[in-house]
Write a protein that holds these residues in place. Structure first.
Motif, short mmCIF file in Angstrom:
data_model
loop_
_atom_site.label_atom_id
_atom_site.label_comp_id
_atom_site.label_asym_id
_atom_site.label_seq_id
_atom_site.Cartn_x
_atom_site.Cartn_y
_atom_site.Cartn_z
N TRP A 24 7.19 2.50 -4.62
CA TRP A 24 7.45 2.14 -3.23
C TRP A 24 7.53 3.41 -2.36
N THR A 25 8.26 4.41 -2.85
CA THR A 25 8.42 5.64 -2.06
C THR A 25 7.08 6.36 -1.92
N ILE A 26 6.37 6.43 -3.03
CA ILE A 26 5.13 7.22 -3.02
C ILE A 26 4.09 6.57 -2.11
N SER A 27 4.19 5.24 -1.94
CA SER A 27 3.21 4.57 -1.08
C SER A 27 3.30 5.12 0.35
N TYR A 28 4.51 5.53 0.73
CA TYR A 28 4.68 6.09 2.07
C TYR A 28 4.07 7.49 2.18
N ARG A 29 4.05 8.20 1.07
CA ARG A 29 3.44 9.53 1.11
C ARG A 29 1.92 9.41 1.12
N ILE A 30 1.42 8.34 0.50
CA ILE A 30 -0.04 8.21 0.38
C ILE A 30 -0.67 7.69 1.67
N ARG A 31 0.06 6.86 2.40
CA ARG A 31 -0.55 6.23 3.59
C ARG A 31 -1.22 7.21 4.54
N PRO A 32 -0.54 8.27 4.97
CA PRO A 32 -1.22 9.18 5.91
C PRO A 32 -2.48 9.80 5.30
N ALA A 319 4.49 3.54 9.89
CA ALA A 319 3.65 2.81 10.84
C ALA A 319 2.25 2.53 10.29
N PHE A 320 1.86 3.27 9.25
CA PHE A 320 0.51 3.07 8.69
C PHE A 320 0.49 1.82 7.82
N PRO A 321 -0.65 1.11 7.82
CA PRO A 321 -0.74 -0.09 6.97
C PRO A 321 -0.53 0.25 5.50
N LEU A 322 -0.06 -0.72 4.74
CA LEU A 322 0.18 -0.50 3.31
C LEU A 322 -1.10 -0.16 2.57
N PRO A 323 -1.06 0.78 1.68
CA PRO A 323 -2.27 1.10 0.94
C PRO A 323 -2.78 -0.06 0.11
#
Ligand code: SF4
Ligand code: SF4
Ligand code: SF4
Length: 735
Positions: A24-32, A319-323
């Motif tokens: 879950w956390t890493i998904s936020y790092r990957i989005r940008p 703010a970025f869509p989910l990967p």
């Protein structure tokens, strides 16, 4: 007492919970990263793998001067951490089976014994490394490091991982209470000293507790990484693998014809690699040690730029869509919209429309034959327009970096050379300048005069281009235009450069070079008014339009004559002609005058006599020569040929300290902090004892050093001279 079923149950809960939160956390790092500018960084896999082994796994940059002790400590921690991963896998297995071992790594097998011995010893070395870093952080409070609780906490986590590993092995030994095997010198001693004598049941419980504690620490550690600077533990090796392979002194060529948007304005205009870079910054501060802007109190360091962009990416990520939605899009073969074009090559996804190396078009070379898609990192995903609008600018009012930060950089390259994980600074700084100059017409007003001079007269001073050869009017230097088949007639073209043609002080250096070349009977000519500015300052100040026009003009002229071998007296000319003109199909053999002199001396074609200098001499390495292009011995050889013994400044050769003129800074006011050239002169004065000569090999350096000497009131005692002038002093004076 832990019941038999409790260990697997607890381990399962710990592992599943840990991995879920981590994903879950890493998904936020990957989005940008998914919405960032495309960039192909997996070409030349063999070279990349070699660099990964050399700089990633062997940590070659770590023990570099001036950070040897900290570098060694880091290597110990790194090796311990890698080996500890096997211990972690084993502990996962032990949670489910008390007799678990990895294949071939049993106590009975020789390979297993070697592994256990290595692990035991490495646990101690890694602990010593942690202790050293605790000392640097807590006691010594090393200035370059970011001193936060996070760093200390992570060190204790690593110690926890290493010593629960020791505890597990020690408890296993205590269970049998047999003789301590030779391959467990550390856990064996721990068992002997503290655990022998306990009952087998108690030893089993201790071992299980050790296993669960180890798993808990590893899971906590894993989840802690993505939220702070220690994310580099995950991203560091990929960052090394995806490093830039083009020359350090080469900037990307913008595609000016097919795009309308240039440079970097907002987060997603950065490439995914540039955002990944910020995740990999350990905030170790090595990049600051010899950074001229940091050392003189200006608002720019590589570390702080990384930190600012990383925090911004973390805040914007939600703010970025989910990967997952993005991946589903790919699986459904819905072709994503192309990324917003920002001039980084319509044909080449790596930002190098043509890097001059004849590389294949990367996007085509890496397309997936099954789906026809290149994947997010190669092709980029369309960021929703409203989201892009909402993103703050990277630079300026309401942004995350002030204008002063972006304009302060001298592009000297120290930070990139010092960074153990190869984080790039110069390309993104120049890309931000490109946006300001080309899209917003926002740049220091001094730059406007320089651009105008280059545009109108082909030199930054705006002096009449027809006066370009006045400096040698009395020297009988052949002009290419006056000789039929000049390239056949003359072996070398002397590319004089703007400073060598128009600056009163540097004209003397040009004349000295002519004297040297004539003395050694080198066949050469010049272009005179057909030569124009090489464009280095224009490009590094962000004016890519102007640079490309100047570069193309020079390349066309040189190719029209057919010149193949070029001598320059300016490291900026050298770098641009050698590393950037190939982007315009200009391929030349370029030598700096220091190389020519050293070569002529070694071939016996030039025999300068001893030069009697009563005062000591030190040499200031030009960063565009020594650091960007690895030329640091040739100028010294030239000085040695005169019988001069160079007293070295602490910051020398590839570890040189910029004079403050690079990156177009030569033309801008320096109003914040100490003047960089004065900082360098203080060092020179410490080295040669307040009087003597500072030798240089760069027109900009010569100006800065000369000014620094007079600004610090040393004009009567110190002087700045180019190596060519010193060599010419040792030659017979012919009239
Ligand atoms: S940019 Fe590199 S050298 Fe600088 S602080 Fe980050 S990791 Fe260290
Ligand atoms: S390139 Fe030089 S001036 Fe610019 S941030 Fe790096 S070390 Fe500092
Ligand atoms: S003028 Fe010299 S020291 Fe300064 S940036 Fe250029 S090459 Fe480096």
């Amino acid at each position: 007492m832990l019941r038999p079923l409790m260990a697997p149950l607890l381990a399962t809960v710990l592992i599943l919970a840990g991995l879920t939160v981590f994903l879950w956390t890493i998904s936020y790092r990957i989005r940008p990263l998914l919405f960032a500018r495309p960039d192909v960084r997996w070409d030349e896999p063999a070279t990349r793998t070699e660099k990964l082994l050399e700089y990633g796994f062997a940590q070659k940059r770590m023990p570099a001067k001036p950070e040897r002790p900290a570098g060694m400590a880091h290597i110990w921690i790194f090796v311990a951490f890698i080996v500890a991963q096997l211990g972690t896998l084993t502990s996962f297995g032990l949670a489910y089976d008390a007799n678990f071992h990895l294949p071939f790594l049993t106590h009975e097998a020789r390979l297993g014994q070697v592994y256990l011995l290595t692990k035991d010893v490495i646990d101690v070395l890694g602990s010593l490394g942690c202790a050293a870093f605790l000392y640097f952080r807590v006691i010594q409070k090393k200035e370059r490091m970011t001193l936060s609780w996070e760093g200390v906490f992570i060190l204790f986590m690593i110690l926890g991982v290493l010593w629960t590993d020791v505890l597990i092995d020690a408890a296993a030994l205590a269970k049998s209470a047999g003789e301590v095997p030779w391959y467990l010198p550390v856990s064996g001693r721990v068992a002997e000293w503290f655990l022998y004598g306990m009952s087998p049941g108690a030893a089993t419980t201790l071992m299980t507790a050790g296993v669960l504690l180890h798993i808990a620490i590893v899971m906590a550690f894993l989840n802690f990484l993505p939220i702070g600077k220690h994310f580099h533990i995950i991203t560091g090796l990929p960052t090394v693998f995806f490093q830039r392979l083009t020359p350090m002194g080469q900037l990307s060529k913008l595609d000016l014809e097919h795009t309308e948007k240039f440079g970097v304005a907002k987060l997603t205009d950065l490439s995914w690699k540039e955002i990944l870079d910020t995740y990999s910054c350990t905030e170790c501060g090595r990049c600051q040690t010899y950074c001229p802007t940091y050392d003189t109190g200006k608002p720019l360091t590589h570390k702080e730029v990384n930190r600012a962009i990383r925090h911004h990416a973390q805040q914007a990520a939600a703010a970025f869509p989910l990967p997952l939605a993005v991946l589903a899009q790919h699986l459904n073969r819905i072709k994503p919209m192309p990324a917003p074009a920002n001039g980084h090559g319509a044909h080449a996804a790596d930002g190098h429309a043509d890097d001059g190396h004849g590389a294949e078009e990367p996007a085509a070379a890496h397309s997936d034959p099954a789906t026809g898609s290149e994947g997010a990192f190669a092709q980029g995903l369309q960021i929703p327009a409203e989201l892009y609008e909402k993103l703050p600018p990277l630079v300026g009012e309401g942004g995350i970096l002030p204008d002063e930060t972006i304009w302060a950089c001298t592009t000297c390259g120290w930070c990139e050379q010092a960074c153990p994980v190869f984080i790039e600074q110069i390309p993104r700084i120049v890309d931000m300048r490109r946006h300001l100059v080309l899209m917003e017409s926002r740049f220091p007003e001094e730059a406007a005069r320089v651009f105008k001079g280059m545009e109108g007269q082909g030199n930054p001073w705006g002096m009449g281009s027809n006066r370009r050869a006045e400096w040698c009017a009395d020297l009988d230097v052949p002009l290419a235009a006056n000789v039929a088949h000049a390239a056949r007639e003359f072996e070398w073209l002397f590319f004089v450069g703007c400073a060598g043609s128009f600056d009163e002080r540097q004209k003397k250096v040009s004349r000295a070079i002519v004297q040297i070349l004539k003395e050694a009977r080198v066949s050469f000519c010049i272009l005179g008014e057909e030569e124009t500015c090489n464009g280095d300052s224009a490009r590094r100040l962000g004016n890519e339009y102007l640079f490309q026009a100047l570069a193309q003009q020079n390349v066309d002229t040189l190719k029209r004559y057919g010149f193949k071998k070029i001598i320059t007296q300016c490291p900026h000319c050298f770098n641009t002609l050698a590393n950037e003109y190939p982007q315009f199909d200009g391929h030349f053999k370029v030598l700096h005058h220091s190389e020519v002199i050293a070569q002529l001396v070694s071939e016996g074609k030039l025999r300068p006599g001893q030069v009697e200098l009563s005062e000591p001499v030190t040499f200031h390495d030009s960063c565009y020569l020594a650091r960007h292009n690895g030329i640091s011995e040739a100028p010294r050889q030239a000085l040695i040929s005169l019988g001069i013994r160079v007293k070295e400044m602490e910051r020398n050769r590839t570890e040189t300290f910029c004079c403050g003129a690079g990156g177009g800074r030569m033309w801008l006011e320096e109003t914040i902090g100490q003047r960089i050239n004065q900082n360098r002169i203080e060092e020179a004065a410490r080295t040669i004892g307040e009087q003597g000569t500072v030798a240089t090999s760069c027109p900009f350096c010569l100006t800065m050093i000369k000014d620094g000497i007079s600004e610090t009131g040393r004009g009567e005692r110190m002087q700045a001279m180019d190596i060519a002038e010193l060599v010419a002093l040792g030659l017979p004076q012919r009239t």
